[in-house]
Design an enzyme around this catalytic site. Sequence first.
Site, mmCIF file in Angstrom:
data_model
loop_
_atom_site.group_PDB
_atom_site.id
_atom_site.type_symbol
_atom_site.label_atom_id
_atom_site.label_comp_id
_atom_site.label_asym_id
_atom_site.label_seq_id
_atom_site.Cartn_x
_atom_site.Cartn_y
_atom_site.Cartn_z
ATOM 1 N N GLU A 75 0.820 -1.220 0.000
ATOM 2 C CA GLU A 75 0.000 0.000 0.000
ATOM 3 C C GLU A 75 0.847 1.260 0.000
ATOM 4 O O GLU A 75 0.347 2.353 0.251
ATOM 5 C CB GLU A 75 -0.959 -0.004 1.196
ATOM 6 C CG GLU A 75 -1.928 -1.177 1.161
ATOM 7 C CD GLU A 75 -3.027 -1.081 2.215
ATOM 8 O OE1 GLU A 75 -3.027 -0.115 3.009
ATOM 9 O OE2 GLU A 75 -3.875 -1.980 2.245
ATOM 10 N N GLU B 264 -7.446 -1.033 14.903
ATOM 11 C CA GLU B 264 -8.331 -1.875 14.100
ATOM 12 C C GLU B 264 -7.995 -3.345 14.351
ATOM 13 O O GLU B 264 -6.824 -3.710 14.445
ATOM 14 C CB GLU B 264 -8.104 -1.508 12.629
ATOM 15 C CG GLU B 264 -8.964 -2.242 11.621
ATOM 16 C CD GLU B 264 -8.693 -1.700 10.205
ATOM 17 O OE1 GLU B 264 -8.393 -0.493 10.060
ATOM 18 O OE2 GLU B 264 -8.755 -2.499 9.262
ATOM 19 N N LYS C 119 -15.771 -1.416 3.706
ATOM 20 C CA LYS C 119 -15.166 -1.774 2.424
ATOM 21 C C LYS C 119 -16.290 -2.317 1.556
ATOM 22 O O LYS C 119 -16.869 -3.371 1.875
ATOM 23 C CB LYS C 119 -14.117 -2.859 2.628
ATOM 24 C CG LYS C 119 -12.880 -2.420 3.416
ATOM 25 C CD LYS C 119 -12.065 -3.646 3.812
ATOM 26 C CE LYS C 119 -10.644 -3.306 4.233
ATOM 27 N NZ LYS C 119 -9.966 -4.471 4.847
ATOM 28 N N SER D 121 -5.973 -3.527 -0.160
ATOM 29 C CA SER D 121 -4.546 -3.481 -0.491
ATOM 30 C C SER D 121 -4.314 -3.596 -1.997
ATOM 31 O O SER D 121 -3.325 -3.089 -2.517
ATOM 32 C CB SER D 121 -3.792 -4.577 0.255
ATOM 33 O OG SER D 121 -4.410 -5.828 0.071
HETATM 34 P P1 PGA Z 1 -6.749 -6.074 2.642
HETATM 35 O O1 PGA Z 1 -6.459 -5.428 4.060
HETATM 36 O O2 PGA Z 1 -5.432 -6.631 2.193
HETATM 37 O O3 PGA Z 1 -7.712 -7.204 2.919
HETATM 38 O O4 PGA Z 1 -7.308 -5.050 1.732
HETATM 39 C C1 PGA Z 1 -6.641 -4.099 4.377
HETATM 40 C C2 PGA Z 1 -7.056 -3.989 5.832
HETATM 41 O O5 PGA Z 1 -6.917 -4.965 6.591
HETATM 42 O O6 PGA Z 1 -7.565 -2.953 6.253
HETATM 43 ZN ZN ZN Z 2 -7.890 -4.146 8.438
#
Ligand code: PGA
Ligand code: ZN
Length: 433
Positions: A205, A285, A337, A367
């Site tokens: 990221e 988180e 999300k 990500s």
């Molecule tokens: P992801 O993780 O790789 O599943 O997008 C991002 C997150 O945990 O906030």
């Molecule tokens: Zn997360």
Amino acid sequence: MNNNIAQVRARSVWDSRGRPTVEAEVHLAGGAIGRAIAPAGASRGKYEAVDLRDGGSRFGGMGVERAVAAVNGEIAPLLIGADAREQDQIDARLCRADGTPNKGRVGGNATVAVSMAAAHAAAAAEGVPLWRWLSRGGPVSLPLPEIQIFGGGAHAGRRTDIQDFMIMVPKAASIREVLEVTGDVYRAAGEVMQDRDRMVGTADEGGWWPMFDTNEQALETLVEAIERAGHRPGEDVFISLDIAASEFAEGNGYVLALDDARSSSEEMVERVCDWAARYPILSIEDPVGQDDTPGMVAVTRRLGGRIQIIGDDYLVTNSDRVDAAAAAGACNAVLVKVNQAGSLSEAKAALDAAQRRQWGTIVSARSGETEDVTIAHLAVGWNARQLKVGSFARSERMAKWNELLRIEEALGADNRFDGIRAFAPGVSAGLGA
Ligand code: PGA
Ligand code: ZN
């Protein structure tokens, strides 16, 4: 303008990890067109909507030809003639088209791309930006960003166990100021890594690759970077962590590989509370795993009065899970999300369930991202008040921050950016709100 959907089509494009993903286009009879691209997670919760991938050897099994075919073959005929302004009805048709609880048949990557593309088409037909279309002309506030400085966990070969080491600048007066401060801290953190001969590059990221000997060393280094950039940790710049603990949950406990430590749920809660006592942490988180309700309740009880406790894998953008967590006393904020839910309406329902309880709400990228900037508009148009996009490098991240700058400028005198009020009441009160 005729707002009825005349055509829906999808194609396979590429995401920020060089993997295929679904792009959908919705054409209206009146000529308006909307387009959107599905993002993709790497540290995915087990209760989220699933992407349909082709499997096999081509593209490491990550191809999306089946999801594209589902849009062009099955989904398109179900949506032709529907009014693009009726998002709930469009999303209900997408859910019916799939027919499973987790979008496993046609793919959450297919449904989310179409759902978002329909919203873009409706906004285009109205001749307004998506954020304004979503707010139906009502008042909006700009979201407080949380921005990654070091990226670990599943986004950096598990170099650290903790996934995101981020900062928040809640007392800034504008998005512009938040981003200027972040740019300074990001650069200072890079200099610190360089000085220590620990500069390797960036993670998925865009955060600096986390070359640390312990998880805690990343926290120490982040404090140092904030100071080196000329800011005051815990006064103007705060730390936000995504521990993403589901990724290192084992049995009934947790294994922090970098610290060579195995913890029970109770010990993990202690560890998180200890970090929160010793570092200027404002938000955490997934401090425990997606099935550890006692742990989440314990963290929320001990820290939730002054620190934001976000459920990501724990809540998976699901309104029922938000309701259940609230009833149990777990979390005081939800990560939103859209692709965890699979459609805009379902994601909005999770956000609404959280806002009914005065929780914080954070619209979030994945990500795996692209040039698609829909989430910047969702954060504003839905009045989410917080936005998480990843770091301060790589254009799939910067595209979102830059879009926020444009929206801030467009709002002009109507701009309502008030970062200290972005949280659940106790957390905001601790910031002086
Ligand atoms: P992801 O993780 O790789 O599943 O997008 C991002 C997150 O945990 O906030
Ligand atoms: Zn997360």
